[in-house]
Motif scaffolding. Sequence first.
Motif, PDB file in Angstrom:
ATOM      1  N   VAL A  19       0.864  -1.183   0.000  1.00 13.31           N
ATOM      2  CA  VAL A  19       0.000   0.000   0.000  1.00 13.31           C
ATOM      3  C   VAL A  19       0.899   1.231   0.000  1.00 13.31           C
ATOM      4  O   VAL A  19       1.856   1.297   0.777  1.00 13.31           O
ATOM      5  N   ARG A  20       0.586   2.174  -0.880  1.00  9.94           N
ATOM      6  CA  ARG A  20       1.355   3.423  -0.895  1.00  9.94           C
ATOM      7  C   ARG A  20       0.525   4.539  -0.291  1.00  9.94           C
ATOM      8  O   ARG A  20      -0.641   4.697  -0.635  1.00  9.94           O
ATOM      9  N   LEU A  21       1.150   5.289   0.601  1.00  9.81           N
ATOM     10  CA  LEU A  21       0.485   6.465   1.168  1.00  9.81           C
ATOM     11  C   LEU A  21       1.209   7.711   0.690  1.00  9.81           C
ATOM     12  O   LEU A  21       2.439   7.722   0.589  1.00  9.81           O
ATOM     13  N   ASN A  22       0.415   8.745   0.438  1.00 11.05           N
ATOM     14  CA  ASN A  22       1.002  10.020   0.019  1.00 11.05           C
ATOM     15  C   ASN A  22       1.737  10.628   1.211  1.00 11.05           C
ATOM     16  O   ASN A  22       1.120  11.007   2.205  1.00 11.05           O
ATOM     17  N   GLN A  23       3.053  10.713   1.107  1.00 14.14           N
ATOM     18  CA  GLN A  23       3.843  11.277   2.216  1.00 14.14           C
ATOM     19  C   GLN A  23       3.553  12.770   2.364  1.00 14.14           C
ATOM     20  O   GLN A  23       3.222  13.426   1.381  1.00 14.14           O
ATOM     21  N   PRO A  24       3.672  13.310   3.577  1.00 14.08           N
ATOM     22  CA  PRO A  24       3.522  14.765   3.708  1.00 14.08           C
ATOM     23  C   PRO A  24       4.669  15.471   2.992  1.00 14.08           C
ATOM     24  O   PRO A  24       5.758  14.902   2.849  1.00 14.08           O
ATOM     25  N   ALA A  25       4.422  16.702   2.533  1.00 13.05           N
ATOM     26  CA  ALA A  25       5.453  17.446   1.810  1.00 13.05           C
ATOM     27  C   ALA A  25       6.727  17.509   2.648  1.00 13.05           C
ATOM     28  O   ALA A  25       6.688  17.787   3.847  1.00 13.05           O
ATOM     29  N   SER A  26       7.843  17.206   2.018  1.00 14.41           N
ATOM     30  CA  SER A  26       9.169  17.216   2.652  1.00 14.41           C
ATOM     31  C   SER A  26       9.294  16.214   3.794  1.00 14.41           C
ATOM     32  O   SER A  26      10.252  16.249   4.550  1.00 14.41           O
ATOM     33  N   LYS A  27       8.300  15.348   3.936  1.00 18.24           N
ATOM     34  CA  LYS A  27       8.368  14.230   4.888  1.00 18.24           C
ATOM     35  C   LYS A  27       8.509  14.679   6.343  1.00 18.24           C
ATOM     36  O   LYS A  27       9.315  14.159   7.103  1.00 18.24           O
ATOM     37  N   SER A  94       6.697  14.638  -5.240  1.00 14.71           N
ATOM     38  CA  SER A  94       7.488  14.855  -4.026  1.00 14.71           C
ATOM     39  C   SER A  94       8.434  16.036  -4.209  1.00 14.71           C
ATOM     40  O   SER A  94       8.776  16.413  -5.331  1.00 14.71           O
ATOM     41  N   CYS A  95       8.823  16.614  -3.071  1.00 15.39           N
ATOM     42  CA  CYS A  95       9.625  17.836  -3.117  1.00 15.39           C
ATOM     43  C   CYS A  95      10.765  17.758  -2.114  1.00 15.39           C
ATOM     44  O   CYS A  95      10.733  16.969  -1.181  1.00 15.39           O
ATOM     45  N   CYS A  96      11.756  18.618  -2.319  1.00 18.05           N
ATOM     46  CA  CYS A  96      12.849  18.710  -1.350  1.00 18.05           C
ATOM     47  C   CYS A  96      12.349  19.444  -0.108  1.00 18.05           C
ATOM     48  O   CYS A  96      11.228  19.924  -0.066  1.00 18.05           O
ATOM     49  N   ILE A  97      13.204  19.554   0.877  1.00 16.28           N
ATOM     50  CA  ILE A  97      12.773  20.163   2.142  1.00 16.28           C
ATOM     51  C   ILE A  97      12.522  21.662   1.978  1.00 16.28           C
ATOM     52  O   ILE A  97      11.798  22.278   2.754  1.00 16.28           O
ATOM     53  N   GLY A  98      13.097  22.219   0.932  1.00 14.53           N
ATOM     54  CA  GLY A  98      12.765  23.584   0.525  1.00 14.53           C
ATOM     55  C   GLY A  98      12.942  24.616   1.617  1.00 14.53           C
ATOM     56  O   GLY A  98      13.774  24.469   2.514  1.00 14.53           O
ATOM     57  N   LYS A  99      12.119  25.646   1.546  1.00 15.89           N
ATOM     58  CA  LYS A  99      12.365  26.765   2.452  1.00 15.89           C
ATOM     59  C   LYS A  99      11.972  26.475   3.893  1.00 15.89           C
ATOM     60  O   LYS A  99      12.221  27.296   4.768  1.00 15.89           O
ATOM     61  N   ALA A 100      11.403  25.297   4.139  1.00 15.85           N
ATOM     62  CA  ALA A 100      11.120  24.938   5.526  1.00 15.85           C
ATOM     63  C   ALA A 100      12.407  24.850   6.342  1.00 15.85           C
ATOM     64  O   ALA A 100      12.411  25.102   7.542  1.00 15.85           O
ATOM     65  N   ARG A 101      13.501  24.453   5.700  1.00 12.95           N
ATOM     66  CA  ARG A 101      14.728  24.279   6.476  1.00 12.95           C
ATOM     67  C   ARG A 101      15.987  24.532   5.650  1.00 12.95           C
ATOM     68  O   ARG A 101      17.081  24.249   6.111  1.00 12.95           O
ATOM     69  N   CYS A 102      15.834  25.039   4.430  1.00 14.33           N
ATOM     70  CA  CYS A 102      17.020  25.141   3.586  1.00 14.33           C
ATOM     71  C   CYS A 102      17.205  26.558   3.071  1.00 14.33           C
ATOM     72  O   CYS A 102      16.293  27.137   2.477  1.00 14.33           O
ATOM     73  N   GLU A 103      18.390  27.073   3.281  1.00 13.84           N
ATOM     74  CA  GLU A 103      18.654  28.462   2.887  1.00 13.84           C
ATOM     75  C   GLU A 103      18.766  28.638   1.375  1.00 13.84           C
ATOM     76  O   GLU A 103      18.770  29.752   0.870  1.00 13.84           O
ATOM     77  N   TRP A 104      18.868  27.544   0.623  1.00 12.84           N
ATOM     78  CA  TRP A 104      19.074  27.672  -0.823  1.00 12.84           C
ATOM     79  C   TRP A 104      17.769  27.714  -1.614  1.00 12.84           C
ATOM     80  O   TRP A 104      17.784  27.922  -2.822  1.00 12.84           O
ATOM     81  N   ALA A 105      16.661  27.475  -0.939  1.00 13.56           N
ATOM     82  CA  ALA A 105      15.393  27.358  -1.665  1.00 13.56           C
ATOM     83  C   ALA A 105      15.077  28.632  -2.446  1.00 13.56           C
ATOM     84  O   ALA A 105      15.104  29.733  -1.897  1.00 13.56           O
ATOM     85  N   LEU A 106      14.761  28.470  -3.714  1.00 18.31           N
ATOM     86  CA  LEU A 106      14.462  29.613  -4.572  1.00 18.31           C
ATOM     87  C   LEU A 106      12.970  29.723  -4.869  1.00 18.31           C
ATOM     88  O   LEU A 106      12.536  30.665  -5.514  1.00 18.31           O
ATOM     89  N   TYR A 107      12.205  28.749  -4.449  1.00 19.90           N
ATOM     90  CA  TYR A 107      10.741  28.869  -4.487  1.00 19.90           C
ATOM     91  C   TYR A 107      10.185  27.924  -3.429  1.00 19.90           C
ATOM     92  O   TYR A 107      10.938  27.152  -2.818  1.00 19.90           O
TER      93      TYR A 107
END
Length: 223
Positions: A19-27, A94-107
């Motif tokens: 069974v596959r569950l949709n993971q929360p964004a950035s896990k 799926s997405c990277c951890i992005g601006k939640a925790r990363c200074e490099w996020a550009l969007y």
Amino acid sequence: GRYSDLPERFPSIAHFHSVRLNQPASKFYNTDFLKSLCDLWNYRGSGMLNLHGSTGDIILLGTTTEQLEPIFFEVTHVMDQDIGGSGSNLRTPSCCIGKARCEWALYDTQEMCYEMTNYYQDELHRPAFPYKFKFKFDGCPNGCVASIARSDMSFIGTWRDDIRIDQAAVQAYINGEYAPNAGAHAGKDWGKFDIKKEVLDLCPTKCMWMEGGELKIDNAECT
Ligand code: SF4
């Protein structure tokens, strides 16, 4: 779904559905959710989890056909978690951890992943394609979700305009007013900061140079 060809000889794995569950964004999870998930899977499945599959989903490994509907109900109505994509459909974005925790996020990778997941719900849940299709969202060219290698359509944050240069700060680095590498190697005397050796010559496309005391960048060549 998976069924054994030899159910009489191996009755305990006569069925072995995943069974596959949709993971929360950035896990991001909280422990309550993870405990509920483990309890559910110990009760209705094998207890084995794969966190996460290469698509990004939470994968629950091994259960029987009669457990599928109760699992679906529990996950979607009690745990507020959607099922993920499988087979020839849009796979769970799926997405990277992005601006939640990363200074490099550009969007905002999480926002975009969330929007696309909702917009393409039908494509995600009802296989209609001849083959699977994947979206992945990297906040910058570092590519932490490997969107180029692992998806069919990669979204990668990049600069929208020309790179802005603080020429006064460049001069401050050259004059030794700012510690090179934010002082990370300050324990040893590396000599005076050399912008040519330590910055300009390290660029793989050689897109930078000094001219009239100012740093110049050929934006089109910047990697
Ligand atoms: S892809 Fe870029 S923005 Fe996303 S986590 Fe990696 S370094 Fe940060």
